[in-house]
Design a protein around this motif. Structure first.
Motif, PDB file in Angstrom:
ATOM      1  N   ARG A   1      -4.084   4.510   5.387  1.00 10.61           N
ATOM      2  CA  ARG A   1      -3.227   3.678   4.634  1.00 10.61           C
ATOM      3  C   ARG A   1      -2.911   2.446   5.324  1.00 10.61           C
ATOM      4  O   ARG A   1      -2.767   1.328   4.828  1.00 10.61           O
ATOM      5  CB  ARG A   1      -1.885   4.457   4.276  1.00 10.61           C
ATOM      6  CG  ARG A   1      -1.097   3.655   3.121  1.00 10.61           C
ATOM      7  CD  ARG A   1       0.394   4.272   3.041  1.00 10.61           C
ATOM      8  NE  ARG A   1       0.950   4.189   4.435  1.00 10.61           N
ATOM      9  CZ  ARG A   1       1.731   3.075   4.714  1.00 10.61           C
ATOM     10  NH1 ARG A   1       1.695   2.138   3.759  1.00 10.61           N
ATOM     11  NH2 ARG A   1       2.265   2.788   5.719  1.00 10.61           N
TER      12      ARG A   1
ATOM     13  N   HIS B   1      -4.661  -7.308   4.402  1.00 10.08           N
ATOM     14  CA  HIS B   1      -5.585  -6.604   5.536  1.00 10.08           C
ATOM     15  C   HIS B   1      -6.463  -7.895   6.036  1.00 10.08           C
ATOM     16  O   HIS B   1      -6.619  -7.554   7.313  1.00 10.08           O
ATOM     17  CB  HIS B   1      -6.753  -5.778   4.645  1.00 10.08           C
ATOM     18  CG  HIS B   1      -8.030  -5.631   5.210  1.00 10.08           C
ATOM     19  ND1 HIS B   1      -7.740  -4.260   5.966  1.00 10.08           N
ATOM     20  CD2 HIS B   1      -9.079  -5.925   5.308  1.00 10.08           C
ATOM     21  CE1 HIS B   1      -9.445  -4.033   6.256  1.00 10.08           C
ATOM     22  NE2 HIS B   1      -9.903  -5.074   5.898  1.00 10.08           N
TER      23      HIS B   1
ATOM     24  N   PHE C   1      -5.252  -0.627   5.153  1.00 10.73           N
ATOM     25  CA  PHE C   1      -5.514  -1.108   3.766  1.00 10.73           C
ATOM     26  C   PHE C   1      -4.538  -2.476   3.840  1.00 10.73           C
ATOM     27  O   PHE C   1      -5.072  -3.451   3.208  1.00 10.73           O
ATOM     28  CB  PHE C   1      -5.214  -0.309   2.514  1.00 10.73           C
ATOM     29  CG  PHE C   1      -6.597   0.579   2.184  1.00 10.73           C
ATOM     30  CD1 PHE C   1      -7.560  -0.078   1.360  1.00 10.73           C
ATOM     31  CD2 PHE C   1      -6.625   1.944   2.776  1.00 10.73           C
ATOM     32  CE1 PHE C   1      -8.305   0.642   1.093  1.00 10.73           C
ATOM     33  CE2 PHE C   1      -7.857   2.685   2.085  1.00 10.73           C
ATOM     34  CZ  PHE C   1      -8.735   2.193   1.432  1.00 10.73           C
TER      35      PHE C   1
ATOM     36  N   ALA D   1       0.989  -1.201  -0.087  1.00 10.09           N
ATOM     37  CA  ALA D   1       0.001   0.046  -0.100  1.00 10.09           C
ATOM     38  C   ALA D   1       0.881   1.182  -0.004  1.00 10.09           C
ATOM     39  O   ALA D   1       1.411   1.575   1.040  1.00 10.09           O
ATOM     40  CB  ALA D   1      -1.041  -0.004   1.444  1.00 10.09           C
TER      41      ALA D   1
ATOM     42  N   LEU E   1      -5.044  -6.784  -0.133  1.00 12.86           N
ATOM     43  CA  LEU E   1      -6.350  -6.947   0.358  1.00 12.86           C
ATOM     44  C   LEU E   1      -6.144  -8.346   1.638  1.00 12.86           C
ATOM     45  O   LEU E   1      -7.098  -8.466   2.335  1.00 12.86           O
ATOM     46  CB  LEU E   1      -7.298  -7.406  -0.636  1.00 12.86           C
ATOM     47  CG  LEU E   1      -8.869  -7.493  -0.206  1.00 12.86           C
ATOM     48  CD1 LEU E   1      -9.391  -6.520   0.985  1.00 12.86           C
ATOM     49  CD2 LEU E   1      -9.958  -7.719  -1.260  1.00 12.86           C
TER      50      LEU E   1
ATOM     51  N   PHE F   1      -6.556   5.899  -3.762  1.00 12.23           N
ATOM     52  CA  PHE F   1      -6.565   6.237  -2.193  1.00 12.23           C
ATOM     53  C   PHE F   1      -6.183   7.617  -2.198  1.00 12.23           C
ATOM     54  O   PHE F   1      -6.804   8.211  -1.240  1.00 12.23           O
ATOM     55  CB  PHE F   1      -5.157   5.406  -1.653  1.00 12.23           C
ATOM     56  CG  PHE F   1      -4.568   5.580  -0.458  1.00 12.23           C
ATOM     57  CD1 PHE F   1      -5.533   5.186   0.797  1.00 12.23           C
ATOM     58  CD2 PHE F   1      -3.658   6.496  -0.258  1.00 12.23           C
ATOM     59  CE1 PHE F   1      -5.173   5.878   2.013  1.00 12.23           C
ATOM     60  CE2 PHE F   1      -3.239   6.855   1.032  1.00 12.23           C
ATOM     61  CZ  PHE F   1      -4.033   6.511   2.006  1.00 12.23           C
TER      62      PHE F   1
ATOM     63  N   TYR G   1      -9.085  -0.736  -3.379  1.00 10.77           N
ATOM     64  CA  TYR G   1      -8.850  -1.809  -3.773  1.00 10.77           C
ATOM     65  C   TYR G   1      -9.304  -2.239  -5.186  1.00 10.77           C
ATOM     66  O   TYR G   1     -10.389  -1.790  -5.395  1.00 10.77           O
ATOM     67  CB  TYR G   1      -9.454  -3.080  -2.843  1.00 10.77           C
ATOM     68  CG  TYR G   1      -8.866  -3.081  -1.325  1.00 10.77           C
ATOM     69  CD1 TYR G   1      -7.508  -3.261  -1.185  1.00 10.77           C
ATOM     70  CD2 TYR G   1      -9.706  -3.071  -0.316  1.00 10.77           C
ATOM     71  CE1 TYR G   1      -6.981  -3.430   0.057  1.00 10.77           C
ATOM     72  CE2 TYR G   1      -9.273  -3.187   1.022  1.00 10.77           C
ATOM     73  CZ  TYR G   1      -7.884  -3.590   1.181  1.00 10.77           C
ATOM     74  OH  TYR G   1      -7.453  -3.376   2.385  1.00 10.77           O
TER      75      TYR G   1
ATOM     76  N   PHE H   1      -3.938  -2.700  -4.622  1.00  7.59           N
ATOM     77  CA  PHE H   1      -3.943  -1.374  -3.890  1.00  7.59           C
ATOM     78  C   PHE H   1      -3.907  -0.325  -5.128  1.00  7.59           C
ATOM     79  O   PHE H   1      -2.522  -0.226  -5.635  1.00  7.59           O
ATOM     80  CB  PHE H   1      -3.042  -1.168  -2.810  1.00  7.59           C
ATOM     81  CG  PHE H   1      -2.917   0.339  -2.244  1.00  7.59           C
ATOM     82  CD1 PHE H   1      -4.100   0.676  -1.271  1.00  7.59           C
ATOM     83  CD2 PHE H   1      -2.216   1.157  -2.608  1.00  7.59           C
ATOM     84  CE1 PHE H   1      -4.111   1.691  -0.529  1.00  7.59           C
ATOM     85  CE2 PHE H   1      -2.135   2.553  -2.081  1.00  7.59           C
ATOM     86  CZ  PHE H   1      -3.151   2.626  -0.882  1.00  7.59           C
TER      87      PHE H   1
END
Length: 271
Positions: free
Chosen positions: A253, A104, A256, A81, A101, A190, A179, A185
């Motif tokens: 951030r 995360h 993510f 990210a 992802l 973002f 995402y 990412f």
């Protein structure tokens, strides 16, 4: 006979340019090069991000200098990210070959077996500072919505487990789109969270600004996406806002790639 006719037409005076072969000329259009197109001046209309008759484009601005701040911001990153302050992602973080992802989601895989059961979701929510009621309700709702889409086959899981490997299949609508549909990412999406909605401070969101973003991201008739997005962001705001009530860019951030969860867990342990 044909040769004679050509000679006669060729000798016509210049006052008849449409009949004279001598007066006609053809110019080829200049060839467009990639170098010239990439160095367009700011006055180039094709590079504008604001349309005079679309007020919303003025209200929700984009960062036109992002490419100067971060290499290839349009390129979705699979493992990190990134943003201008973290062009390599979270320092010292081992992606373990997982997408952003997946990283995360993996925080909630408490035993590291690639499957998240409801009690692990509960434990993960408790670890980041959520109370018992929120953790209990979150464990039920998160696993209820994400279990079936992430299963390897067509059969549902009787334990409502979530497969980290297939977590990209649980991506919902009405989100920030940071995402992509494969779990990478997207730095430009973002960055747009803050360039569009961070009006009080450029790298933070107030609660009102967060609500504005949630409303703006809604896809038509996507009621489930509206609810899930609101729940995710409001939960994040409740556990990670600073003393001024701001949700900082670095905090967002970190959620993510999951690094924020690890920091919150360490903070709770040391408290």
């Amino acid at each position: 006979m044909a040769t004679l006719l050509v000679l006669i037409i060729a000798r016509l005076p210049s006052r008849c340019p449409h009949l004279s072969f001598r007066q006609r000329s053809y110019k080829l259009a200049p060839r467009v090069s990639m170098a010239s197109s990439s160095s367009s001046s700011p006055s180039d209309p094709s590079m504008e991000t604001v349309a005079p008759h679309a007020a919303v484009t003025m209200e929700r601005k984009l960062n036109p200098d992002l490419q100067e701040q971060l290499p290839k911001p349009y390129l979705a990153r699979a493992l990190a990210a990134v943003d201008p302050s973290h062009p390599q992602g979270t320092q010292g973080r081992d992606a373990r070959g997982m997408s952003v992802l997946q990283q995360h989601a993996a925080f909630f895989d408490r035993n590291g077996d690639g499957v998240i059961h409801p009690w692990e979701t509960f434990q993960g929510l408790r670890a980041i500072g959520c109370g018992y009621p929120v953790s209990f309700a979150g464990a039920i709702l998160i696993n209820l919505f994400l279990s079936y889409p992430t299963q390897p086959g067509c059969m549902p899981s009787p334990l409502f487990s979530i497969n980290v490997k297939n977590i990209h299949k649980g991506k919902h609508g009405s989100d920030s789109e940071a995402y992509d549909t494969e779990g990478r990412f997207d730095p430009s999406k973002f960055d747009a969270i803050f360039s569009k909605y961070g009006r009080t401070q450029p790298n933070a969101l107030t609660k009102d600004e967060l609500n504005s973003m949630l409303k703006a991201n809604r896809n038509m008739y996507d009621f489930i996406g509206w609810i899930i997005s609101a729940g995710e962001w409001m939960l994040l705001y409740s556990v990670a806002k600073d003393k001024q009530g701001l949700l900082q860019r670095e905090t967002v951030r970190g959620v993510f790639d999951g690094s924020l969860f690890e920091r919150l867990e360490e903070r709770k342990k040391s408290a």
